[in-house]
Design a protein around this motif. Structure first.
Motif, short mmCIF file in Angstrom:
data_model
loop_
_atom_site.label_atom_id
_atom_site.label_comp_id
_atom_site.label_asym_id
_atom_site.label_seq_id
_atom_site.Cartn_x
_atom_site.Cartn_y
_atom_site.Cartn_z
N ARG A 1 48.77 35.56 27.06
CA ARG A 1 48.41 34.60 28.11
C ARG A 1 48.44 35.31 29.46
NH1 ARG A 1 51.14 28.79 27.77
NH2 ARG A 1 49.55 28.50 29.39
N SER A 2 47.43 35.09 30.26
CA SER A 2 47.34 35.74 31.56
C SER A 2 48.12 34.94 32.60
CB SER A 2 45.88 35.88 31.99
OG SER A 2 45.26 34.62 32.01
N VAL A 3 48.49 35.61 33.68
CA VAL A 3 49.15 34.95 34.79
C VAL A 3 48.23 35.03 36.01
CG1 VAL A 3 51.46 35.46 33.96
CG2 VAL A 3 50.35 37.06 35.53
N VAL A 4 48.33 34.03 36.88
CA VAL A 4 47.51 34.00 38.09
C VAL A 4 48.17 34.86 39.15
CG1 VAL A 4 46.59 32.56 39.92
CG2 VAL A 4 46.58 31.72 37.57
N VAL A 5 47.45 35.84 39.65
CA VAL A 5 47.94 36.72 40.71
C VAL A 5 47.52 36.20 42.08
CG1 VAL A 5 47.78 39.04 41.68
CG2 VAL A 5 47.95 38.73 39.21
N SER A 6 46.29 35.74 42.18
CA SER A 6 45.78 35.21 43.45
C SER A 6 44.82 34.08 43.15
CB SER A 6 45.07 36.31 44.24
OG SER A 6 44.63 35.84 45.49
N SER A 7 45.03 32.93 43.78
CA SER A 7 44.25 31.74 43.47
C SER A 7 43.22 31.46 44.55
CB SER A 7 45.20 30.55 43.31
OG SER A 7 44.49 29.39 42.94
N ASN A 8 42.15 30.79 44.14
CA ASN A 8 41.11 30.34 45.06
C ASN A 8 40.54 31.50 45.86
OD1 ASN A 8 39.39 28.57 46.37
ND2 ASN A 8 40.92 27.90 47.86
N VAL A 9 40.09 32.52 45.15
CA VAL A 9 39.56 33.71 45.82
C VAL A 9 38.08 33.52 46.13
CG1 VAL A 9 41.23 35.22 44.70
CG2 VAL A 9 39.01 34.86 43.62
N SER A 10 37.59 34.31 47.08
CA SER A 10 36.19 34.22 47.50
C SER A 10 35.27 34.90 46.49
CB SER A 10 36.03 34.88 48.86
OG SER A 10 36.26 36.28 48.76
N GLU A 11 33.98 34.63 46.64
CA GLU A 11 32.99 35.27 45.75
C GLU A 11 33.01 36.78 45.95
OE1 GLU A 11 29.09 33.69 45.93
OE2 GLU A 11 29.73 31.61 45.69
N GLU A 12 33.21 37.22 47.18
CA GLU A 12 33.27 38.65 47.44
C GLU A 12 34.45 39.29 46.71
OE1 GLU A 12 33.04 36.32 49.71
OE2 GLU A 12 31.01 36.61 50.52
N THR A 13 35.57 38.59 46.70
CA THR A 13 36.74 39.11 45.98
C THR A 13 36.45 39.17 44.48
OG1 THR A 13 38.19 38.10 47.63
CG2 THR A 13 39.20 38.78 45.56
N MET A 14 35.84 38.11 43.95
CA MET A 14 35.49 38.09 42.52
C MET A 14 34.65 39.30 42.15
SD MET A 14 34.44 34.09 42.07
CE MET A 14 33.49 34.51 40.61
N THR A 15 33.63 39.53 42.95
CA THR A 15 32.70 40.64 42.67
C THR A 15 33.43 41.97 42.72
OG1 THR A 15 30.89 39.39 43.65
CG2 THR A 15 30.58 41.76 43.41
N ASP A 16 34.24 42.16 43.73
CA ASP A 16 34.99 43.41 43.89
C ASP A 16 35.94 43.64 42.72
OD1 ASP A 16 35.87 45.74 45.01
OD2 ASP A 16 36.49 44.85 46.92
N VAL A 17 36.65 42.59 42.32
CA VAL A 17 37.61 42.73 41.21
C VAL A 17 36.89 43.06 39.92
CG1 VAL A 17 39.22 41.44 39.74
CG2 VAL A 17 39.38 41.25 42.22
N LEU A 18 35.80 42.34 39.63
CA LEU A 18 35.08 42.57 38.38
C LEU A 18 34.45 43.95 38.33
CD1 LEU A 18 33.46 39.04 37.91
CD2 LEU A 18 35.37 40.04 36.64
N GLU A 19 34.02 44.46 39.49
CA GLU A 19 33.44 45.81 39.52
C GLU A 19 34.48 46.87 39.16
OE1 GLU A 19 31.82 46.32 43.39
OE2 GLU A 19 29.95 45.23 42.95
N HIS A 20 35.74 46.60 39.43
CA HIS A 20 36.80 47.57 39.15
C HIS A 20 37.64 47.21 37.93
CE1 HIS A 20 35.88 48.31 43.42
NE2 HIS A 20 36.30 49.54 43.21
N ALA A 21 37.24 46.14 37.23
CA ALA A 21 38.05 45.65 36.11
C ALA A 21 38.17 46.69 34.99
CB ALA A 21 37.46 44.36 35.57
N ASP A 22 37.15 47.52 34.81
CA ASP A 22 37.21 48.52 33.73
C ASP A 22 38.35 49.51 33.92
OD1 ASP A 22 35.09 47.36 32.49
OD2 ASP A 22 33.59 48.77 33.27
N SER A 23 38.72 49.76 35.17
CA SER A 23 39.80 50.72 35.44
C SER A 23 41.15 50.04 35.61
CB SER A 23 39.47 51.54 36.70
OG SER A 23 39.36 50.69 37.82
N MET A 24 41.18 48.72 35.46
CA MET A 24 42.44 47.97 35.60
C MET A 24 42.58 47.06 34.38
SD MET A 24 42.49 46.98 39.67
CE MET A 24 40.98 46.03 39.57
N ASP A 25 43.12 47.61 33.32
CA ASP A 25 43.22 46.89 32.06
C ASP A 25 44.06 45.62 32.23
OD1 ASP A 25 42.53 47.35 29.10
OD2 ASP A 25 44.62 46.67 29.03
N GLY A 26 43.53 44.52 31.77
CA GLY A 26 44.25 43.24 31.83
C GLY A 26 43.86 42.39 33.02
#
Length: 976
Positions: free
Chosen positions: A219-244
């Protein structure tokens, strides 16, 4: 023909066989044949065994799917609380990282979040304050429960003394080591790396979140809630190097117009272990509805209606691999949304009353503030007390409206720099004076410190020295548990004040009341005098680091006009508390006291500086409005309030700490939790008891005096007034203490018949029991039933004569007086107060319509009720309206009946102000009750009620109220 065909085939076969591709083709043919054979072996021959082995390597798990909380509406369908679809950055511990790698990955994630200004969820209740120090955001039992969980104990009792008393810095260091922050590797070969304190605190917050979820890593935990679209895009672009790390849909609880409804609606948060145990108590083992990590209602309606709002969880059954990755979903049941709740509250009424309360409190402050230091000489009545403008300047610092630490910032404004320079000088002088006193060969007895001080001024030297004891105790140097409070030296210092602090401290060292292990001693052979010198040095350090002591230095400097009011006001602009106003700034820079005095008054009038910010008397109030024929609560306002959006789901630690330390107590519900003596509003209970017991008749006329002296008492009417001849209706009108003291006396007689007064036998307990019995018939003996956390009421259990006039040990909250007023208005039906109108499902289908709950009815004679109603109408008609001085307190057009009440709690503070009322007088519809702790006089409470009736009956609009500033305070005094 056949021969030709064979020759043709033979020719081509020879060509193929002699081709260079033929050997390669043969190899491929053999390999393909082997592959076919192996596939046959695996899928046909051994297929069943392989499938069974594959399943064995996966884990079958069933997880719950959170339901969506139901909405909360007002009585007219105005949305007050709802769920907003948001996107949250989540993290799952896949087991792919060791501790160091996990910390590095989290730091990379934080960099992404920082780029977009996102905040993380904070689970560890410590933060870095404005002075750069670690500070707890929670106190008391809440802190102990967190420490229990942090140290992995089953109960608070298992914590060691060191763990129970750990400082915020100590807890930070514990987590720092526990999660290996700033360290790569372990043992002697471990390498260290630089990490700033703020980042380290944020890393440990996320590590703590993961650790709390360790029993179900999938089960995942919430690190940061209600993030912007820009944050979503940035996180997903780097998700491959940040497992989980992932971005998931989530729901955030949102409260509209939060400040007005915070104490009613409450907020949500993650359930504690104790809350889970309570919530699951009604479920069989294995069928518990709640589990760790669930968000539940913490306060208000969110908490009291938790079971209806929560909804029903769904479930998902799936196969997971060894790293917790989902391999296959085998079954899924969708969650059911929680039910919607409609309250009896009227949105506009609640909002308008909140503004009216604030405007009236501001008007009182404007009326009471004087441009002087010395005020309230001996003999000043509570209603005539004044407030010093210097106290207002000081409160801007004392209540943390102005940030002390910002005065020392490199980019501080000119006024801030002047304030800081003067503060440092004043701090040096204060610490030096204390040091000189502590090292003096002839120490001054505590009671003689500072010499003669003019009345109305503070003895700052005495205040400074007194704080040394406190700061040593708070820092753990003075072992208060070890002190013998019966010791003569202790008594001489703390009680008799006949010795100085230095004498006490030297003695405390000799008695091992001071923990010398905390002192930086050169060796164990340090002499007693050297030890004392080191203690004095440490005291200086502790004082300079103490925000409480430093605030006392500011008070000294402000009251002695070393720090000017003009600079304090200019700092409000420099710190962005007030919007820039060049004309006002230029006037303040001219530097005259009268300018700063007038400036601050104007800001209070315009509500740019609020009563809550100043936290001076009065800074709080409560109003409850009820439907007198149902007990429905139409409005319940507690001022001041807070933004519950910032506490819901995940608490903003700094914001919560600011609320907890705010001297106006915004977290505290004034309507349900502030219990004060009712004062003269209680005389209506005494009226009923006296009439029903036959100790007085409606027509009896009594010759009253200014002071009641029976049973050795001296109970005066307000202002020493002698009301002369009164019947009981007139006694209610004039709130005559003499008359109702006599009623309390007669109710205490063994034989109360009027014909046998020459054989009086006073029985105190009889009077107490009679008063308690009749108070209970008005519903004052138990909680109101309102779906909010309220304290138990207390009917006076001593002194029947003072109790009869609303003194004694009575203690009631505003909502408890509201039920009392409701019972009076409807002539004897006691309802449970309620905030609940109806319950529907998420599609709007009616599930339950809440009906009034009657918990008692009185059997009083109709003449008893007529007397009470007539007396209350006379209070308004003869004292609050049509006044000879032209200063009418009640100005509304509807005829109302009411009773004022003023109660003294402290000789050094104003009286509490109460007003209970109902309207219209001839056909009651609503009851309005106003309570102002330290509100000076009940006329102030009555003035608010008058405004509320105008608003309720359409003489005032919400727009007109919201466009107004401070109200003009009434100068009229009602002698109750």
């Amino acid at each position: 023909m056949f021969k030709e065909i064979l020759e043709y085939l033979w020719y081509h076969l020879k060509r193929v066989a002699t081709s260079r591709l033929f050997p390669l083709s043969c190899i491929f043919a053999v390999m393909f044949s082997v592959l076919i054979i192996h596939l046959y072996q695996l899928q046909i021959v051994e297929g069943a065994n392989a499938q069974e082995s594959y399943v064995d390597q996966m884990t079958l798990r069933t997880i719950s799917l959170s339901s969506t909380r139901g909405n909360i509406y007002d009585r007219n369908g105005t949305l007050l609380a709802y769920n907003e679809l948001v996107y949250s950055v989540t993290l799952k511990d896949t087991g792919a990282y060791n501790g160091y790698q996990k910390n590095m990955m989290i730091m990379e994630l934080l960099k992404i979040l920082d780029r977009h200004g996102e905040k993380i969820v904070e689970e560890i209740p410590i933060f870095i304050n404005s002075a750069g120090e670690m500070e707890f955001s929670i106190q008391g039992n809440s802190r102990q429960r967190f420490l229990r969980d942090a140290y992995g104990k089953k109960s608070v009792d298992e914590l060691t003394d060191e763990q129970k008393n750990v400082t915020a810095q100590g807890l930070y260091e514990y987590f720092y080591d526990r999660y290996g922050i700033g360290k790569k590797g372990s043992g002697a070969n471990a390498e260290t790396y630089e990490i700033d304190t703020e980042t380290a605190l944020r890393v440990m917050n996320i590590r703590y979140l993961l650790n709390s979820n360790s029993y179900q890593r999938y089960r995942s935990v919430v690190v940061s809630s209600n993030v912007s679209e820009e944050t979503m895009t940035d996180v997903l672009e780097h998700a491959d190097s940040m497992d989980g790390v992932d971005v998931e849909e989530d729901y955030q609880r949102v409260y509209t117009d939060s400040t007005y409804f915070a104490h009613v609606i409450g907020y949500t948060g993650k359930a504690s272990s104790e809350e889970l145990e309570t919530l699951n108590a009604d479920y069989a083992e294995g069928e518990e509805r709640y589990e760790l990590g669930d968000v539940i209602g913490k306060t208000g309606i969110e908490a009291s209606m938790e079971s209806e709002l929560q909804g029903i969880k769904g479930s998902r059954t799936m196969y997971l691999d060894s790293l917790g990755h989902i391999m296959e979903v085998t079954d899924e049941t969708a969650p059911v949304t929680g039910n919607d709740i409609y309250l009896t509250i009227d949105h506009d009424l609640q909002v308008g009353i909140y503004h009216l309360v604030e405007q009236n409190l501001a008007g009182i402050l404007v009326d009471k503030l004087v441009n002087d230091k010395v005020y309230n000489p001996a003999g000043t009545s509570a209603s005539e007390r004044k407030l010093s403008i210097y106290e207002a300047y000081y409160q801007l610092i004392n209540n943390n409206i102005l940030d002390m630490s910002a005065f020392a910032d490199a980019d501080a404004g000119d006024a801030e720099k002047r304030i800081q320079d003067l503060f440092l000088q004043g701090q040096d002088e204060a610490v030096s004076a204390i040091r000189a006193e502590l090292l003096s060969p002839n120490p001054t007895p505590y009671k003689d410190l500072g010499g003669e001080v003019p009345e109305g001024e503070d003895n700052f030297m005495k205040i400074y020295v007194s704080y040394v004891y406190d700061v040593l105790a708070d820092a753990g140097y003075l072992l208060t548990d070890a002190i013998d409070t019966n010791d003569e030296t202790y008594i001489a210092y703390k009680n008799d004040e006949t010795i100085g602090l230095s004498e006490f401290l030297r003695y405390a060292l000799s008695q091992n009341w001071i923990d010398v292990s905390k002192l930086s001693l050169d060796s164990k052979y340090t002499s007693a005098e050297d030890t004392y010198q080191i203690l004095v040095d440490q005291i200086g350090t502790l004082l300079r680091e103490s925000s409480v002591f430093n605030k006392r230095v500011y008070k000294n400097l402000i009251y002695n006009q070393k720090i000017s009011g003009c600079d304090i006001c200019l700092a409000l602009f420099e710190q962005g508390i007030l919007e820039s106003d060049q004309e006002a700034i230029q006037k303040l820079m001219a530097g005259t006291d009268i300018t700063s005095y007038e400036f601050l008054l104007e800001k209070i009038k315009s509500l740019e500086i609020t009563p809550a910010q100043l936290a001076m008397d009065p800074c709080s109030a409560a109003v409850t409005i009820t439907d007198v024929h149902s007990g429905d609560v139409l409005a319940v306002v507690s001022y001041p309030s807070y933004d519950n959006n910032r506490l819901s789901g995940s608490v903003d630690a700094k914001y919560y700490s600011s609320l907890a330390n705010d001297m106006s107590s915004p977290l505290y519900s004034t309507a349900t939790q502030a219990q004060k003596a009712p004062g003269s509003v209680f005389k209506l209970v005494t009226t009923a008891a006296a009439l029903e017991n036959g100790v007085v008749t409606r027509d009896e006329v009594m010759l009253t005096d200014s002071v009641f002296t029976k049973q050795g008492l001296k109970l005066s009417c307000a202002g020493g007034v002698n009301h002369g001849n009164l019947n009981i209706v007139q006694a209610i009108r004039d709130s005559c203490n003499y008359f109702f003291s006599e009623m309390g006396f007669r109710l205490s007689l063994a034989d109360p018949s009027l014909e046998n007064t020459d054989q009086e036998t006073y029985v105190e307990q009889k009077g107490v029991d009679t008063i308690r019995t009749y108070a209970a018939q008005f519903g004052l003996d138990r909680k109101t039933g309102i779906q909010l956390n309220e304290l138990e009421p207390h009917i006076s259990d001593t002194a029947p004569i003072p109790s009869a006039i609303g003194q004694g040990t009575h203690a009631f909250s505003n909502v408890q007086l509201a039920r009392y007023a409701t019972t009076i208005a409807n002539s004897g039906t006691v309802y449970d107060l309620t905030l609940l109108d109806k319950l529907t499902d998420s599609d709007g289908n009616l599930l339950e319509e809440y009906t009034p709950t009657i918990v008692g009815t009185t059997t009083f004679a109709s003449t008893t009720w007529d007397t009470i109603h007539d007396g209350m109408r006379s209070v308004v008609a003869d004292h609050l309206q049509g006044r000879s001085d032209g200063d009418d307190i009640i100005t509304c057009k509807v005829d109302i009946a009411g009773k004022t009440g003023t109660a003294e709690e402290s000789k050094l503070r104003p009286n509490h102000a109460n007003f209970i009322s109902y309207a219209p007088y001839d056909n009651p519809e609503i009851a309005v009750v106003v309570s102002i702790p330290y509100g000076y006089t009940s006329s102030n409470a009555a003035r608010i009620a008058s405004n509320i009736y105008d608003f309720y009956y359409g003489e005032l609009t919400l727009e007109e109220i919201q466009a107004s500033g401070a109200s003009k305070a009434s100068t009229a005094v009602v002698n109750d």
